[in-house]
Enzyme design. Structure first.
Site, PDB file in Angstrom:
ATOM      1  N   HIS A   1       4.440  46.211  -1.436  1.00 20.28           N
ATOM      2  CA  HIS A   1       3.897  45.989  -2.770  1.00 20.28           C
ATOM      3  C   HIS A   1       3.504  44.530  -3.108  1.00 20.28           C
ATOM      4  CE1 HIS A   1       6.358  49.400  -3.992  1.00 20.28           C
ATOM      5  NE2 HIS A   1       5.721  49.608  -4.862  1.00 20.28           N
TER       6      HIS A   1
ATOM      7  N   HIS B   1      13.284  42.935  -2.787  1.00 20.54           N
ATOM      8  CA  HIS B   1      12.641  42.349  -1.259  1.00 20.54           C
ATOM      9  C   HIS B   1      13.181  41.008  -1.957  1.00 20.54           C
ATOM     10  CE1 HIS B   1       9.330  44.554   0.305  1.00 20.54           C
ATOM     11  NE2 HIS B   1       9.828  45.359  -1.305  1.00 20.54           N
TER      12      HIS B   1
END
Length: 290
Positions: A57, A104
């Protein structure tokens, strides 16, 4: 593609494919797990089965806005500060959101950002060469289809099923479809690129007629893509399962087989990508909305 600049659109897709493919492959090679929960609070669980390093992303959130900025600045007339600020804001928002969603670590995001910058530095100068090959080489369709298909087939040997393999096949299929459509458009003279003497391009005054026309193109184009996706999904899944002798009753279970998932995603989204750049503009031109 349909309202602003097909030239920029097809090159943006090329950058997106390269960045996402390399990011997904690197993820599966490194095999780093997602941040532990607790202490992380995971707001999004859909991609929890994927690996973590680097953040794809963050990679796409860097590559897409900055590619868009670099491809349009000088081609379109707008202030440098405005374009750079929008690209930077887009990048920061996506990167921070991955930490907020609990998917993340900060290290994953920083690595994804830097990895994406490295890919941009290497591939952006090659866009003219690759795009020229896609448009003009007589063997381009064969190379496009076989290369994108081969990258998907020989890249993944997952220990357990995750969404990454199917997502990557979907990305490769979309890229192949758009590249193939650009070759067909060049042969037929559809969506011709502006000549150098027509640059830079200027944004026309926004009026009700222009906005209404843009919305109508978007609405009709999306309808075509939705119909394409639904039709291809209905046809492709039973066909692929029949070829490989896998029961198609439980679609979710059938898609976890690599021999089903890869061709299924590749064919469906390859067709969607092709129709984005060929069928939709072709139909719009025939009904007077080009």
């Amino acid at each position: 593609m349909w309202n602003v600049d097909a030239f920029v659109g097809r090159r943006l897709i090329m950058m997106w494919v390269w960045v996402m493919y390399l990011g997904q492959c690197t993820k599966d090679i490194l095999g780093w797990s997602r941040p532990a929960s607790p202490p992380v609070v995971k707001v999004e669980m859909f991609y929890n089965s994927e690996y973590s390093m680097p953040s794809t992303h963050a990679m796409s959130g860097t590559a897409i806005p900055f590619s868009l900025f670099l491809l349009t600045y000088g081609r379109w007339e707008y202030p440098f500060t405005l374009g750079f600020s929008l690209a930077l804001s887009w990048c920061i928002l996506v990167c921070v959101s991955r930490i907020y969603m609990g998917m993340h670590s900060i290290l994953d995001v920083i690595a994804g950002f830097l990895y994406s910058v490295l890919i941009l530095l290497f591939f952006l100068p090659a866009l003219d060469l690759v795009d020229g090959f896609n448009l003009t080489c007589r063997f381009a369709p064969l190379v496009i289809i076989s290369l994108h298909l081969g990258l998907g087939l020989f890249s993944f040997t997952l220990d357990t099923w995750s969404t990454s393999r199917g997502d990557t096949a979907q990305i490769l299929g979309t890229g192949a479809g758009v590249a193939l459509a650009s070759h067909i458009n060049h042969l037929l003279g559809l969506l011709p690129d502006p000549t150098p003497d027509q640059l830079p391009l200027f944004m026309p005054p926004l009026g009700a007629g222009l906005v209404g026309l843009a919305v109508l193109r978007l609405f009709l184009g999306v309808l075509v893509l939705m119909a394409t996706r639904a039709l291809m999904k209905a046809v492709t899944m039973p066909m692929v399962c029949r070829v490989f002798g896998i029961p198609s009753g439980d679609v979710r279970k059938a898609r976890q087989h690599m021999e089903v998932e890869l061709p299924y995603r590749y064919i469906v989204y390859g067709t969607v990508g092709f129709n984005v750049l060929f069928l939709v503009p072709f139909l719009l031109s025939h009904i007077g909305l080009s």
